[in-house]
Scaffold this active site. Structure first.
Site, PDB file in Angstrom:
ATOM      1  N   LYS A 179       0.847  -1.201   0.000  1.00 47.02           N
ATOM      2  CA  LYS A 179       0.000   0.000   0.000  1.00 47.02           C
ATOM      3  C   LYS A 179       0.881   1.250   0.000  1.00 47.02           C
ATOM      4  O   LYS A 179       1.464   1.617   1.010  1.00 47.02           O
ATOM      5  CB  LYS A 179      -0.927   0.046   1.216  1.00 47.02           C
ATOM      6  CG  LYS A 179      -2.028   1.091   1.001  1.00 47.02           C
ATOM      7  CD  LYS A 179      -2.696   1.541   2.280  1.00 47.02           C
ATOM      8  CE  LYS A 179      -2.117   2.800   2.858  1.00 47.02           C
ATOM      9  NZ  LYS A 179      -2.108   3.992   1.974  1.00 47.02           N
ATOM     10  N   GLU A 182      -1.510   7.225  -0.301  1.00 43.40           N
ATOM     11  CA  GLU A 182      -2.593   7.564  -1.238  1.00 43.40           C
ATOM     12  C   GLU A 182      -2.297   8.801  -2.059  1.00 43.40           C
ATOM     13  O   GLU A 182      -2.891   9.010  -3.112  1.00 43.40           O
ATOM     14  CB  GLU A 182      -3.919   7.726  -0.497  1.00 43.40           C
ATOM     15  CG  GLU A 182      -3.940   8.791   0.598  1.00 43.40           C
ATOM     16  CD  GLU A 182      -3.513   8.255   1.961  1.00 43.40           C
ATOM     17  OE1 GLU A 182      -2.646   7.358   2.016  1.00 43.40           O
ATOM     18  OE2 GLU A 182      -4.044   8.737   2.981  1.00 43.40           O
ATOM     19  N   GLY A 232       6.230   5.671   8.163  1.00 39.88           N
ATOM     20  CA  GLY A 232       5.337   6.823   8.156  1.00 39.88           C
ATOM     21  C   GLY A 232       5.435   7.576   9.462  1.00 39.88           C
ATOM     22  O   GLY A 232       6.462   7.537  10.152  1.00 39.88           O
ATOM     23  N   GLY A 233       4.357   8.246   9.816  1.00 40.02           N
ATOM     24  CA  GLY A 233       4.348   9.076  11.008  1.00 40.02           C
ATOM     25  C   GLY A 233       4.295   8.254  12.296  1.00 40.02           C
ATOM     26  O   GLY A 233       3.778   7.126  12.312  1.00 40.02           O
ATOM     27  N   THR A 236       0.753   7.222  13.598  1.00 40.63           N
ATOM     28  CA  THR A 236       0.154   6.151  12.783  1.00 40.63           C
ATOM     29  C   THR A 236       0.818   4.817  13.118  1.00 40.63           C
ATOM     30  O   THR A 236       0.148   3.783  13.249  1.00 40.63           O
ATOM     31  CB  THR A 236       0.321   6.452  11.279  1.00 40.63           C
ATOM     32  OG1 THR A 236      -0.087   7.783  11.021  1.00 40.63           O
ATOM     33  CG2 THR A 236      -0.507   5.495  10.435  1.00 40.63           C
ATOM     34  N   GLY A 237       2.136   4.844  13.274  1.00 40.41           N
ATOM     35  CA  GLY A 237       2.854   3.615  13.609  1.00 40.41           C
ATOM     36  C   GLY A 237       2.389   3.033  14.935  1.00 40.41           C
ATOM     37  O   GLY A 237       2.171   1.815  15.060  1.00 40.41           O
ATOM     38  N   GLU A 254       9.147   2.131  10.901  1.00 38.45           N
ATOM     39  CA  GLU A 254      10.160   3.158  10.639  1.00 38.45           C
ATOM     40  C   GLU A 254       9.431   4.493  10.695  1.00 38.45           C
ATOM     41  O   GLU A 254       8.625   4.801   9.836  1.00 38.45           O
ATOM     42  CB  GLU A 254      10.794   2.920   9.274  1.00 38.45           C
ATOM     43  CG  GLU A 254      12.209   3.478   9.152  1.00 38.45           C
ATOM     44  CD  GLU A 254      12.267   4.952   8.805  1.00 38.45           C
ATOM     45  OE1 GLU A 254      11.933   5.772   9.710  1.00 38.45           O
ATOM     46  OE2 GLU A 254      12.634   5.298   7.682  1.00 38.45           O
ATOM     47  N   CYS A 288      13.250  11.413   6.341  1.00 36.78           N
ATOM     48  CA  CYS A 288      13.197  10.984   7.743  1.00 36.78           C
ATOM     49  C   CYS A 288      14.541  11.192   8.437  1.00 36.78           C
ATOM     50  O   CYS A 288      14.589  11.423   9.636  1.00 36.78           O
ATOM     51  CB  CYS A 288      12.735   9.546   7.856  1.00 36.78           C
ATOM     52  SG  CYS A 288      13.672   8.397   6.853  1.00 36.78           S
ATOM     53  N   GLU A 389       9.132  16.426  14.819  1.00 38.86           N
ATOM     54  CA  GLU A 389       9.515  16.297  13.415  1.00 38.86           C
ATOM     55  C   GLU A 389       8.715  17.297  12.579  1.00 38.86           C
ATOM     56  O   GLU A 389       7.498  17.184  12.478  1.00 38.86           O
ATOM     57  CB  GLU A 389       9.228  14.861  12.949  1.00 38.86           C
ATOM     58  CG  GLU A 389       9.802  14.557  11.594  1.00 38.86           C
ATOM     59  CD  GLU A 389       9.581  13.107  11.182  1.00 38.86           C
ATOM     60  OE1 GLU A 389       8.462  12.588  11.375  1.00 38.86           O
ATOM     61  OE2 GLU A 389      10.532  12.500  10.645  1.00 38.86           O
TER      62      GLU A 389
HETATM   63  O1  TXE Z   1       1.887   9.990   7.475  1.00 31.47           O
HETATM   64  P1  TXE Z   1       1.026   8.717   7.767  1.00 31.47           P
HETATM   65  P2  TXE Z   1       1.428  11.438   6.995  1.00 31.47           P
HETATM   66  C1  TXE Z   1       6.005  11.939   9.286  1.00 31.47           C
HETATM   67  C2  TXE Z   1       6.167  13.427   9.009  1.00 31.47           C
HETATM   68  C3  TXE Z   1       4.823  13.802   8.540  1.00 31.47           C
HETATM   69  C4  TXE Z   1       3.941  12.946   9.436  1.00 31.47           C
HETATM   70  C5  TXE Z   1       2.561  12.691   8.941  1.00 31.47           C
HETATM   71  O2  TXE Z   1       6.477  14.099  10.198  1.00 31.47           O
HETATM   72  O3  TXE Z   1       4.556  15.166   8.700  1.00 31.47           O
HETATM   73  O4  TXE Z   1       4.643  11.730   9.515  1.00 31.47           O
HETATM   74  O5  TXE Z   1       2.614  12.293   7.585  1.00 31.47           O
HETATM   75  C6  TXE Z   1      -0.838   5.059   5.863  1.00 31.47           C
HETATM   76  N1  TXE Z   1      -3.467   2.152   9.134  1.00 31.47           N
HETATM   77  N2  TXE Z   1       6.458  11.114   8.192  1.00 31.47           N
HETATM   78  O6  TXE Z   1       0.157  11.845   7.668  1.00 31.47           O
HETATM   79  O7  TXE Z   1      -0.407   9.031   7.977  1.00 31.47           O
HETATM   80  C7  TXE Z   1      -0.959   6.166   4.862  1.00 31.47           C
HETATM   81  O8  TXE Z   1      -2.037   5.920   3.981  1.00 31.47           O
HETATM   82  C8  TXE Z   1      -2.622   1.796   8.174  1.00 31.47           C
HETATM   83  C9  TXE Z   1       7.683  10.410   8.408  1.00 31.47           C
HETATM   84  O9  TXE Z   1       1.443  11.452   5.526  1.00 31.47           O
HETATM   85  O10 TXE Z   1       1.749   7.965   8.802  1.00 31.47           O
HETATM   86  C10 TXE Z   1       0.407   6.124   4.221  1.00 31.47           C
HETATM   87  O11 TXE Z   1       0.467   5.064   3.283  1.00 31.47           O
HETATM   88  N3  TXE Z   1      -1.993   2.682   7.381  1.00 31.47           N
HETATM   89  C11 TXE Z   1       7.911   9.383   7.395  1.00 31.47           C
HETATM   90  C12 TXE Z   1       1.309   5.796   5.404  1.00 31.47           C
HETATM   91  O12 TXE Z   1       0.466   5.236   6.396  1.00 31.47           O
HETATM   92  C13 TXE Z   1      -2.241   3.975   7.580  1.00 31.47           C
HETATM   93  C14 TXE Z   1       7.497   9.660   6.023  1.00 31.47           C
HETATM   94  C15 TXE Z   1       2.029   6.998   6.023  1.00 31.47           C
HETATM   95  O13 TXE Z   1       1.081   7.955   6.362  1.00 31.47           O
HETATM   96  C16 TXE Z   1      -3.133   4.400   8.571  1.00 31.47           C
HETATM   97  C17 TXE Z   1       6.236  10.368   5.950  1.00 31.47           C
HETATM   98  C18 TXE Z   1      -3.758   3.422   9.374  1.00 31.47           C
HETATM   99  N4  TXE Z   1      -4.610   3.726  10.360  1.00 31.47           N
HETATM  100  C19 TXE Z   1       5.783  11.077   7.018  1.00 31.47           C
HETATM  101  N5  TXE Z   1      -3.185   5.751   8.537  1.00 31.47           N
HETATM  102  C20 TXE Z   1       9.178   8.638   7.487  1.00 31.47           C
HETATM  103  N6  TXE Z   1       9.304   7.797   8.503  1.00 31.47           N
HETATM  104  O14 TXE Z   1      10.043   8.756   6.649  1.00 31.47           O
HETATM  105  C21 TXE Z   1      -2.367   6.158   7.549  1.00 31.47           C
HETATM  106  N7  TXE Z   1      -1.800   5.080   6.960  1.00 31.47           N
END
Ligand code: TXE
Length: 495
Positions: A179, A182, A232-233, A236-237, A254, A288, A389
């Protein structure tokens, strides 16, 4: 373009389909706000169907019995096809993310090296013999695929982040549901088509595109999923880990970083200036491992910061498709709002705005989500702008008086992804590198990585590791097989 949705982009069990509820999403070019594509937006039912396809392919097909030689060759074929379509995919990545074409090409070359690395690594995998001190016992540890994996990637390095997961998962013999974010799915769609062309069997690599809020729980709250790898964030993690916990699903996270770049007074000045600027402003800070915290020895701090300013101001930001641009826009207007908010917050906390800080007024940039390189001086570790961040082009500056204080500042973060230390004193460099609680430490360098070395974080930067041998082990179960070649009665019980 909005409203037309020509090609189905969800790939479930080898069939390309539209979303079951007809949902679509406009993919926006952050350079000018135009719609570059309309793609299917999966429903939760589509997510469940993709997991069922992965489960079926793992449990019932011959995929998991493929030899390492077969899987190695498959990875190499995907790498070859990526090189064939390099320009086309790079363009898609730039349109989606806003990053420059140069960066997109580098990302594809990195991705190719990851496929090549795991093709080689898995080809030389062998069982580990364990000497138990009894010649009649043959004890082996063998590696088997962990099973069905859900691979969730973010928008800053869409292709690279998903490949750090797909390549080792394929090498290990897993099946998966990929995935992408989006907002940036185009390069991943292209990759899945190439994987199909390379011969990945139906059901092994399924593609789901859609909002995490809509399909996230369907993908992560499932007893049919054996492993989730998420980038990701942080919040969310943490949510995903909690959702997956009742099933005891293996979860690798991560989650970004707040990365210190420590500069001692004896460091090569010009190399340090260049590295600090590149380390934080590359890809407009949406990295990141961005070197967002400059931690600098106070004796050189004023002069160093003054020298950073013209360099930051000279960075040419613009449309990533324009060769003259050195960095692109932020990924979206809403992300720019967030970054802008952090500048205001930093100033309200007492930081001094040295350069940048305001969105550009020129008409040329009016439709894109641009934000200039920004430096905030006189920061301290109590500030939120130093601790959270921002994921944008913001450099905060803190000063230190001793090696000990530099280490303390560098470790004063709930994250722990990456750090840099710059000094001409090799013994000090080693001491500081060992003392920093971060997953990667660069000495007199910044931001570089290799497919052969582990990548991942301490603390809230996550758990698990990607890349390197550990990045393959994440997708494997170690099984111990004990063979008694001369069975006889043990006689523990006398009866
Ligand atoms: O990330 P999300 P966002 C950080 C950065 C950024 C913040 C938020 O600080 O401002 O995170 O970014 C999927 N169950 N990073 O809101 O939401 C989502 O669809 C399963 C650091 O864009 O975490 C996408 O595919 N999946 C980072 C992915 O999670 C879910 C890089 C990341 O989105 C979900 C990007 C759920 N409940 C942002 N909700 C890094 N580590 O490099 C969302 N997603």
């Amino acid at each position: 373009m909005s409203g037309t949705n020509p090609d189905p982009i969800l790939c479930i069990d080898g069939t390309w389909r539209h979303a079951s509820d007809g949902g679509t999403r406009d993919i926006i070019n952050p350079a000018d706000g135009s719609v570059v594509a309309v793609v299917d937006e999966a429903s939760a039912d589509d997510g469940r169907a993709a997991i069922a396809a992965g489960r079926g392919a793992f449990d019932e097909s011959s995929w998991r019995d493929t030899t390492v030689a077969e899987r190695s060759a498959l990875l190499d074929r995907i790498a070859d096809l990526l090189l064939r379509d390099r320009d086309e995919i790079a363009r898609a990545e730039t349109l989606d993310t806003g990053k420059t074409l140069r960066e997109s090409h580098i990302d594809i070359d990195d991705v190719v090296s990851v496929f090549r690395y795991y093709a080689k690594l898995v080809a030389v995998e062998s069982d580990r013999l364990v000497d138990v001190g009894d010649p009649t016992i043959v004890s082996r540890v063998v590696h088997e695929p962990v099973g069905v994996c859900v691979l969730i990637a973010p928008w800053n390095y869409p292709l690279l982040q998903i490949v750090w997961k797909i390549a080792p998962a394929l090498a290990a013999g897993c099946t998966m549901v990929a995935k992408p974010s989006e907002v940036t799915p185009l390069s991943t769609i292209a990759l899945i088509r190439l994987a199909e062309e390379a011969g990945v069997p139906p059901g092994v690599l399924n593609l789901i595109q859609g909002s995490g809020a809509v399909i996230g729980d369907a993908l992560t709250d499932s007893p049919d999923v054996d492993m989730i790898s998420f980038t990701g964030g942080a919040s969310t993690g943490a949510h995903i880990a909690a959702v997956a916990a009742p099933h005891v699903t293996r979860v690798a996270l991560e989650l970004g970083g707040k990365n210190p770049h420590i500069v001692f007074a004896d460091a090569d000045r010009d190399a340090a200036l260049d590295a600090v600027i590149t380390g934080v402003f590359l890809h407009s800070g949406q990295v990141c491992s961005s070197g967002t915290r400059l931690i600098i020895e106070e004796s050189i701090a004023d002069e160093f910061v003054a020298a950073l300013v013209p360099r930051a101001q000279a960075i040419r930001f613009g449309d990533g498709l324009d060769d003259a641009s050195e960095t692109g826009p932020l990924v979206s207007q809403s992300h720019r709002d967030k970054v802008e908010g952090y500048v205001a917050l930093g100033i309200s906390e007492g930081a001094t705005l040295v350069t940048g800080g305001e969105r550009p007024a020129d008409d040329e940039f009016a439709k894109g989500s641009y934000f200039p390189p920004t430096i905030l001086d006189n920061c301290d570790r109590s500030m939120r702008v130093v601790q959270e961040e921002t994921f944008g082009p913001i450099l905060t500056v803190e000063r230190f008086a001793s090696e000990r204080e530099a280490i303390e500042l560098g470790n004063d973060t709930s994250y722990g992804l990456a750090a840099g230390v710059r000094t001409a004193d090799t013994a000090r460099a080693e001491r500081v590198a060992r003392a920093l609680r971060h997953g990667t430490v660069w000495i007199n360098d910044f931001g570089v990585y290799t497919a052969a070395a582990e990548w991942g974080g301490f603390g809230k930067s996550g758990n698990g590791r990607e890349l390197g041998p550990t990045g393959l082990a994440e997708y494997q179960e170690a099984k111990h097989i004990w063979t008694n070649t001369a069975p006889k009665e043990v006689g523990w019980f006398t009866a």
